[in-house]
Design an enzyme around this catalytic site. Structure first.
Site, PDB file in Angstrom:
ATOM      1  N   HIS A  40      35.564  50.705  40.184  1.00  0.00           N
ATOM      2  CA  HIS A  40      36.207  51.849  39.507  1.00  0.00           C
ATOM      3  C   HIS A  40      35.188  52.961  39.254  1.00  0.00           C
ATOM      4  O   HIS A  40      35.402  54.120  39.594  1.00  0.00           O
ATOM      5  CB  HIS A  40      36.828  51.366  38.200  1.00  0.00           C
ATOM      6  CG  HIS A  40      37.210  52.445  37.248  1.00  0.00           C
ATOM      7  ND1 HIS A  40      38.146  53.403  37.551  1.00  0.00           N
ATOM      8  CD2 HIS A  40      36.784  52.724  35.984  1.00  0.00           C
ATOM      9  CE1 HIS A  40      38.278  54.226  36.522  1.00  0.00           C
ATOM     10  NE2 HIS A  40      37.460  53.841  35.558  1.00  0.00           N
TER      11      HIS A  40
ATOM     12  N   ARG B 141      40.393  51.456  47.334  1.00  0.00           N
ATOM     13  CA  ARG B 141      39.156  51.901  46.681  1.00  0.00           C
ATOM     14  C   ARG B 141      38.074  50.878  47.031  1.00  0.00           C
ATOM     15  O   ARG B 141      38.090  49.771  46.523  1.00  0.00           O
ATOM     16  CB  ARG B 141      39.406  51.946  45.168  1.00  0.00           C
ATOM     17  CG  ARG B 141      38.327  52.610  44.355  1.00  0.00           C
ATOM     18  CD  ARG B 141      38.538  52.302  42.871  1.00  0.00           C
ATOM     19  NE  ARG B 141      38.127  50.950  42.577  1.00  0.00           N
ATOM     20  CZ  ARG B 141      38.653  50.192  41.599  1.00  0.00           C
ATOM     21  NH1 ARG B 141      39.607  50.649  40.837  1.00  0.00           N
ATOM     22  NH2 ARG B 141      38.208  48.977  41.398  1.00  0.00           N
TER      23      ARG B 141
ATOM     24  N   TYR C  11      37.586  40.975  39.452  1.00  0.00           N
ATOM     25  CA  TYR C  11      39.045  40.998  39.639  1.00  0.00           C
ATOM     26  C   TYR C  11      39.512  41.054  41.090  1.00  0.00           C
ATOM     27  O   TYR C  11      40.704  41.096  41.343  1.00  0.00           O
ATOM     28  CB  TYR C  11      39.676  42.146  38.831  1.00  0.00           C
ATOM     29  CG  TYR C  11      39.065  43.522  39.070  1.00  0.00           C
ATOM     30  CD1 TYR C  11      39.425  44.282  40.168  1.00  0.00           C
ATOM     31  CD2 TYR C  11      38.127  44.048  38.175  1.00  0.00           C
ATOM     32  CE1 TYR C  11      38.874  45.527  40.385  1.00  0.00           C
ATOM     33  CE2 TYR C  11      37.557  45.300  38.385  1.00  0.00           C
ATOM     34  CZ  TYR C  11      37.929  46.036  39.486  1.00  0.00           C
ATOM     35  OH  TYR C  11      37.384  47.273  39.704  1.00  0.00           O
TER      36      TYR C  11
END
Lengths: 334, 373
Positions: free
Chosen positions: B274, B270, B283
């Site tokens: 998100h 990805r 992260y």
């Protein structure tokens, strides 16, 4: 009642090839309560399916089957065993029609044997109706008699909405003879089980018989008690409820589920809102205690009894009633 | 007839081996530079390769446009699938017209590729309604927000087709995070026990929002999980559109032919956060993103097609223009907000609104009449 449910399933399977029955032990064994007895032998294991032991899986696949054109009737083996399926029931079964602006109808029936009074162990006796009745998109119904068990099962299967059919376990073995027909009151109609002039007992499922017994016993006390069987817990038939309480002027709601946050509070509020000027006394409740379902040797203290119902009726501010202020939760004293 | 206890004898080992993903690593047909790789997989036909590439170019443009519209406030939220285009378009293009796609919220590009009008796909993300398309029209289930719940719906629909004697396969999209959910376990188990014609495509994009795969599972690969269910499993390079398409086409054909379900794990990434509300910098290392950009599925496919002489500048421009046209259409359609009708809130809860819902609708309408326009 188990026989009436069995006959309803058999007739639905016979008449509609889209109907399939799914659940744990529903096939070869015929269900732990034998509600599906003989159906697998008669209709085959493609239409009466023993599933893996997974309740979310049962309801989740039933949703997909309904999307694919079938009419699944699923069995949750016991009330508390249905909780693993809660997400599928509340987030998908109840919402897919709304989510898709009416494009996806889910004519699924979720059968839940519920309630106590059978000496069952923990996790076998919950009254879980409030969880379902609080969920928009579900119809929640419960029969109190074999005739209604047959009728409501047939109507639930024919209903385009998902229906949670709560089967009161302690009435499974009631033997009263009944003509089995799908005709009669609609799925969302309440019925007056016993007419009376002085007070309305509002109840459903397993406690209807208890309320009728209390009504018979009340004759000796000089009270003419009406018993309304709600039958449909969502939606609630306000018209029948309201008409009864306006006639009698007093109401007691009876159910075995814990009182706090229970369906009785909803019913009492509806009566108060719609019948305030007809009421002679506050609407009272006789319910189970706010405790986890008790062990078998203590359940008789928990379940609404004839005496507790009569004690509560006595507190409805009759002219000869010495204590005008009722204790909360009906006749129970702090 | 009691089955004997399943000791790990030769036959059990053989059966397990039959379900294992073949080879050591992910199967691939085209390397990141666009060069073909030796593989037992069959390279898709030229037309299929071009269709995959075209859909990726158009799909990426759609994705970019949707992200831009979110920044402009025209969409409430948009979970980008940038970097996952190979999985997105192969999932849609491996299906036959009668098959069903069960997507999640990150799979808008797959839905657009399946043929659902882009504006209808964006209804959910625009905040107008929970699903903007009729699932029966293109056989695409509503985008699933609670993860993994759609795996069971796919199994049910696929099994229903078999019970009715209809040739229909369901392909369900899920992510690495969703494989930890109980419903995925139940769906894989039901599918295998029933031999349901369903394909599970796990787009392993490395993260469940912020949680990396290492905190999600201790399995050697997600594809290995299929073995325990008695299900064929495949591990594929998820940025190689040709390989994903080949694996899925085979799985769909197997399901349709009565071979039961397949679990496919596609390794992808990805590229974006998100959603627009997320900060991936908290992260993950930018170097990791850079490394994956070098494995980009769209440029890989383009290099491959050009080296084979299947794609020239004119055709590449045509695909780009199609993407621009789609993006322009989306912009035009979303330029003006259309106020959803509050009456609709009560319309679809049940087949017929209950008396209580009609009362509540009238209450709301009375309130709205009192409000100044």
């Amino acid at each position: 009642m188990a026989g009436a449910l069995n006959a309803a399933l058999a007739d639905a399977l016979e008449q509609d090839p889209r109907v399939v029955v799914l659940g744990e032990d529903v096939g070869t064994l015929g269900g732990v309560f034998r509600v599906t007895d003989g159906l697998a032998a008669r209709f085959g294991d493609r239409r009466v399916v023993d599933t893996p032991l997974a309740e979310s899986g049962i309801v989740g696949t039933a949703i997909g089957m309904a999307m694919g054109g079938l009419v699944p009737v699923v069995e949750m083996q016991f009330d508390a065993f249905a909780y693993p399926a809660f997400e599928q029931v509340t987030s998908h079964l109840a919402k897919l029609r709304n989510r898709t602006r009416g494009a996806v109808a889910l004519p699924v029936v979720v059968r839940v044997p519920y309630g106590g009074g059978i000496g069952g162990v923990e996790h076998h006796c919950d009254s879980s109706e409030a969880y379902y009745a609080h969920t928009p998109g579900l119809r929640v119904v419960t029969p109190a008699t074999p005739a209604d068990a047959y009728r409501m099962m047939r109507q639930a299967i024919a209903c385009p909405d998902p229906v949670v059919l709560l089967e009161p376990k302690r009435r499974y073995w009631s033997k009263e003879a009944a003509e089995l027909t799908a005709d009669g009151p609609a799925l969302d109609e309440a019925v007056v089980r016993r007419p009376g002039r002085d007070v309305t007992l509002v109840t459903y499922g397993g406690t209807v018989a208890t309320a009728l017994e209390a009504a018979d016993a009340a004759v000796e006390e000089g009270w003419d008690v009406e018993v309304v069987d709600l039958r449909s817990l969502s939606p609630i038939d306000d018209a029948t409820l309201t008409a009864s309480v306006r006639r009698t002027g007093r109401a007691v709601v009876v159910h075995e589920a814990p009182g706090s946050g229970g369906l009785g509070a909803e019913v009492a509020q509806r009566i108060t809102e719609r019948c305030f000027h007809h009421l002679e006394a506050p609407v009272l409740r006789v319910t189970g205690f706010d405790i986890p379902y008790p062990p078998p040797k203590l359940e008789q203290h928990h379940l609404p009894s004839v005496d507790r119902i009569l004690d509560t009726v006595a507190r409805l501010q009759w002219d000869d009633q010495p204590e005008p202020c009722p204790a909360p939760y009906g006749a129970r004293r702090a | 007839m009691t089955p004997s206890s399943p000791a790990l004898d030769g036959s059990v080992q053989e059966r397990a081996a039959a379900f294992l993903p073949p080879g050591d690593g992910p199967q691939a047909l085209v390397d990141p530079t666009g060069s073909p790789l030796p593989s037992p997989l069959a390279m898709p036909a030229d037309d299929d390769l071009l269709a995959l590439h075209r859909a990726m170019v158009v799909g990426r443009r759609f994705d970019t446009q949707a992200s831009a519209l979110t920044r402009q406030g025209r969409l409430a939220v948009y979970p980008s699938s940038r970097g996952q285009e190979a999985c997105q378009v192969a999932a849609a293009l491996a299906l036959r017209p009668q098959d069903w796609l069960f997507p999640t919220y990150r799979d808008s590009v797959a839905i657009v590729t399946r043929g659902v009008p882009p504006v209808e796909v964006l209804t959910l993300l625009r905040g107008d309604w929970h699903c903007g398309y009729d699932p029966y029209e293109h056989r695409v289930a509503p985008q699933c927000t609670p993860l993994a719940t759609n795996t069971l719906h796919a199994v049910g629909l696929a099994h229903a087709a078999r019970l009715q004697g209809e040739d229909r396969v369901a392909l369900v999209l899920l992510g690495d995070g969703a494989t930890s959910e109980g419903d995925t376990h139940e769906a894989l188990n039901f599918a295998a026990v029933w031999g349901a014609p369903v394909v599970f495509l796990v787009q392993n994009n490395g993260y469940a929002i912020s949680v990396p795969l290492a905190k999600q599972t201790a399995a050697p690969s997600l594809a290995h999980k299929g073995v325990g269910y008695g299900m064929r499993s495949r591990l594929v390079d998820g940025n190689d559109a040709a390989a994903v398409h080949a694996v899925l086409t085979e799985a769909v054909a197997g399901a349709a032919g009565g071979d039961g379900p397949t679990l496919v794990e596609a390794l992808t990434y990805r590229v974006e956060a998100h959603t627009n509300a997320d900060d991936a910098g908290r992260y993950r290392d930018p170097a990791e993103v850079e490394a994956w950009l070098a494995k980009d599925p769209v440029s890989r496919s383009e290099a491959h097609l050009r080296s084979r002489g299947l794609l020239d500048d004119a055709l590449a421009e045509r695909f780009a223009r199609e993407g621009e046209e789609l993006a322009a259409g989306v912009r035009a359609a979303l330029e003006h907000d259309v106020a959803p009708d509050p009456r609709e809130l009560f319309e679809h809860v049940y087949a017929q609104p209950t008396a209580a819902l009609l009362e509540q609708r009238d209450l709301l309408l009375a309130e709205l009449e009192e409000e100044p326009a």
